[in-house]
Motif scaffolding. Structure first.
Motif, PDB file in Angstrom:
ATOM      1  N   GLU A   7       0.540  -1.421   0.195  1.00  0.00           N
ATOM      2  CA  GLU A   7      -0.258  -0.147   0.030  1.00  0.00           C
ATOM      3  C   GLU A   7       1.107   1.253  -0.087  1.00  0.00           C
ATOM      4  N   PRO A   8      -0.120   2.197  -0.072  1.00  0.00           N
ATOM      5  CA  PRO A   8       0.918   3.410  -0.365  1.00  0.00           C
ATOM      6  C   PRO A   8       0.913   3.900   1.089  1.00  0.00           C
ATOM      7  N   VAL A   9       2.263   4.667   1.076  1.00  0.00           N
ATOM      8  CA  VAL A   9       3.339   4.889   2.268  1.00  0.00           C
ATOM      9  C   VAL A   9       3.429   6.750   3.014  1.00  0.00           C
ATOM     10  N   ASN A  10       2.785   6.752   3.970  1.00  0.00           N
ATOM     11  CA  ASN A  10       3.377   8.268   4.458  1.00  0.00           C
ATOM     12  C   ASN A  10       4.037   8.729   4.806  1.00  0.00           C
ATOM     13  N   THR A  11       4.682   9.585   3.609  1.00  0.00           N
ATOM     14  CA  THR A  11       5.935   9.648   4.359  1.00  0.00           C
ATOM     15  C   THR A  11       6.191  10.496   5.475  1.00  0.00           C
ATOM     16  N   SER A  12       5.031  11.448   5.743  1.00  0.00           N
ATOM     17  CA  SER A  12       5.532  12.299   6.619  1.00  0.00           C
ATOM     18  C   SER A  12       5.444  11.433   8.142  1.00  0.00           C
ATOM     19  N   LEU A  13       4.541  10.380   8.305  1.00  0.00           N
ATOM     20  CA  LEU A  13       5.374   9.662   9.306  1.00  0.00           C
ATOM     21  C   LEU A  13       6.269   9.195   9.314  1.00  0.00           C
TER      22      LEU A  13
END
Lengths: 398, 296
Positions: free
Chosen positions: A125-131
């Motif tokens: 799945e896509p990653v939330n790079t801000s995390l």
């Protein structure tokens, strides 16, 4: 007669069993013609760790001290995060893909030739790079590339990369080669002493060469080849075959061939060059003017993961400057984190691997899975997919 | 059951009843191995054969369950698979012949011309290579066949060169690896051959050559064929030695391996894997026609 009946009965039983066991699990094939990744949300906000994490990694990427007590970056992570880590190493990109399909792993270190397939099948799945705070320090030229993002959506955190180098024995090959032509010249004086990478993805090396030397073919991306371009690359490799002493897939075996002089010229990884040089064998390597193919690895989160918070903690940890430096040195590759270069025990590590050199990195065409939809943006033709590449590779080897 | 003494334990009753029912006893003894053979062995073969009719979505890597003969069509259409099949059978035949030629005199000497003590030592000597890892032996050949290896060093003074890596190297390495599997059955076969037959042949006036071809060889043939089944089938399926010393050439085993390992295309690998199975069945049928299996 009786025996025959018994045999037939057993065979029939086997057939029934296998048929039952497999039909149910394969009903959702997506079909490989068009590439629109399944719509999946990225993790919105980081919660507390789940206490557990299953890591699927290239050997050397997630050492827990089992191979060498001195090499351990899993235990510090466990203490820091409270996530107990299970590591499963894999040997090939395709092994990684089939293991990911079991749904038992939370994160995987995927190379470019595996990542798109994982994205397309919805296993990733896509990653939330801000995390992932350390993502900010990752070299810009590694972000949002065709092997770790689709349509501007990031699907993972870059880990490290390397190039497939033109490599030669400096005492046996002179003058020093400056172009890939030296591997494709039918009248080469090194006939029978050339070594080439044993994988369908090596067809891209031929395409890269043709891109520079036969511009009328119009190759823009060595992983996006229409049937004419593909045929030209395959023909080039068929002509190369008589020059080749052997195809390598194990870098230590290649190092041994270079040491014994059975091969004096070919493609190799930086780690192969280092290992061979360490044995006092004079080898040199370069990225020639035409550029080179290479690999870039990305940590990715499984869609079915039950431990996504731990997965994010892991991704942030494994590319933190110190750990990224340790892994890059242990494995022999360029780290992804710019701050890692200050943390390596060998101060010249990042120079050796050209880690921050975006111009050098730009010369590299990173491994990507060829799909029928052309990766270079052409829509008027169909490109050859990886299945065709595999069949052609069998044909090239003859 | 009626024969069991009254008041005997159930275990005794059972054993007594089994004693009087040889067929039940036999079927109980055989059921374990038969279930194993049926489920694990034939079941796996059947599963393999079924998979060969499926296909793989090359992009997502999923196996697609749709029945078709496409894989077999590819196998028949592309000339490269015929070339590889012919090459593989050629290598297997060559390895078998070389092993038989080397093994026969060796086994003959062991069985007929040495003392019991020497025989035992020689059997151990033949089996010793089996104790070492396959990989170690294959890599040892890799370094011996290398451009600056032992073979090159030995042949250079007479103006020859080593074979390098390729089919010749593959045949040499496989012949070496499978030799014990040929020597041991022939030795066992010749050991069982009564000396009195040889003596009788001599008494009837046959010279040693005639005795060998009329008495020893026909009686030892089933053992040679048993050995050839080992060496032939092992060579048909090998891919590791080919990867190590084969240079650029590939055999059927490599195609199967590459389709699983590199291409993740299990269905096509299964299709290719049926080729050696069919060849082996043909070979066994041919062997059966010679009658060699009857005496085993």
């Amino acid at each position: 007669m009786k025996n025959t009946a018994l045999l037939a009965g057993l065979l029939a039983a086997g057939l029934v069993l296998t048929a039952c066991g497999t039909t149910s699990s394969n009903t959702t094939a997506t079909g490989g013609t068009a590439f629109t990744p399944p719509s999946l949300p990225a993790l919105g906000k980081l919660g507390p760790g789940e206490g557990q994490l299953s890591v699927l990694a290239w050997p050397g990427y997630a050492e827990n001290g089992a191979n060498d007590p001195k090499v351990n970056w899993v235990t510090p992570f466990e203490q820091e995060s409270g996530c107990k880590v299970n590591v499963k190493p894999f040997g090939t990109s395709d092994e990684a893909i089939s293991l990911m399909k079991t749904g038992q792993y939370d994160v995987v270190s995927a190379s470019g030739d595996a990542s798109l397939r994982l994205i397309a099948s919805g296993d990733i799945e896509p990653v939330n790079t801000s995390l992932v705070p350390n993502y900010a320090d990752v070299f810009g030229f590694l972000k949002n590339q065709s092997w770790n993002s689709v349509g501007g959506v990031a699907y993972g955190i870059p880990h490290g990369w390397g190039a497939n180098l033109l490599t030669w024995r400096s005492d046996k090959v002179s003058p020093a080669p400056t172009s890939w032509s030296t591997l494709f010249d039918p009248n080469s004086k090194y006939k029978g002493k050339i070594t080439a990478y044993d994988s369908p993805i090596y067809i891209a090396d031929a395409a890269l060469y043709l891109k520079a030397h036969q511009p009328d073919l119009g190759i823009k991306n060595p992983y996006a080849l229409d049937s004419t371009q593909f045929k030209a690359a395959v023909d080039l490799l068929k002509k190369q075959r008589p020059l080749v002493s052997e195809y390598w897939s194990d870098y230590l075996k290649e190092s041994q061939a270079l040491t014994s002089g059975d091969a004096v010229l070919g493609t190799a990884w930086q780690v192969t060059v280092n290992v061979t040089k360490a044995g006092n064998v004079p080898v040199e390597s370069t990225v020639p003017a035409e550029g080179a193919t290479g690999w870039s690895d990305t940590w990715m989160v499984a869609t079915k993961s039950q431990h996504k918070n731990c997965a994010y903690l892991w991704m942030n940890y494994i590319i933190s400057p110190k750990v990224n430096a340790q892994v890059a040195e242990y494995f022999g590759e360029a780290p992804a984190n710019a701050k890692a270069c200050a943390q390596t025990t060998d101060a010249k590590h990042c120079d050796t691997y050209h880690a921050g050199d975006s111009a050098y990195a730009a010369k590299i065409a990173y491994w990507t899975t060829p799909i029928s939809q052309c990766l270079d943006g052409r829509t008027d033709v169909k490109c050859e997919d990886y299945g065709a590449w595999t069949q052609a590779w069998t044909e090239i080897k003859g | 059951m009626t024969n069991a003494p009254p008041g005997a334990s159930p275990r005794r009753r059972l054993s007594a009843s089994l004693h009087h029912r040889p067929r039940v006893r036999l079927s109980l003894l055989l059921s374990g191995p038969l279930i194993w053979l049926g489920l694990a062995y034939l079941g796996a073969l059947a599963a393999l054969f079924v998979t060969a009719f499926w296909s793989t979505d090359v992009f997502t890597g999923r196996v697609v369950v749709s029945w078709s003969l496409d894989n077999f069509a590819t196998l028949a259409r592309d000339a490269v698979y015929r070339t590889i099949t012919v090459r593989t059978v050629g290598v297997a035949v060559l390895v078998t012949v070389i092993d038989a030629v080397i093994a026969f005199p060796m086994a003959f000497a062991m069985a007929k011309f040495t003392s019991r003590r020497t025989q035992r030592l020689l059997v151990i000597a033949v089996m010793t290579p089996l104790w070492a890892s396959y990989l170690v032996k294959a890599y040892a050949w890799r370094s011996m066949l290398s451009g600056n290896g032992v073979l090159h060093w030995l042949l250079a003074p007479v103006g020859l060169d080593g074979p390098g890596y390729g089919l010749t190297a593959t045949v040499i390495t496989l012949s070496y690896l499978w030799l014990p599997y040929m020597i041991l059955p022939i030795y066992a076969g010749l050991d069982r051959l009564p000396d009195s037959l040889v003596d009788a042949s001599g008494d009837l006036g046959a010279r040693s050559v005639r005795t060998f071809f009329s008495v020893v060889l026909p009686l030892a043939m089933p053992a040679v064929i048993a050995g050839s089944i080992f060496t032939f089938s092992l060579s048909l399926g090998d891919y590791i030695a080919v990867k190590i010393v084969g240079g650029t050439s590939q055999l059927l085993g490599n195609v199967v391996y590459d389709n699983i390992g590199a291409a993740n295309n299990l269905p096509f690998a299964a299709t290719v894997a049926t080729v050696p199975v069919v060849i082996m069945l043909l070979y066994l049928a041919a062997v059966r026609r010679t009658g060699a299996l009857d005496t085993l």
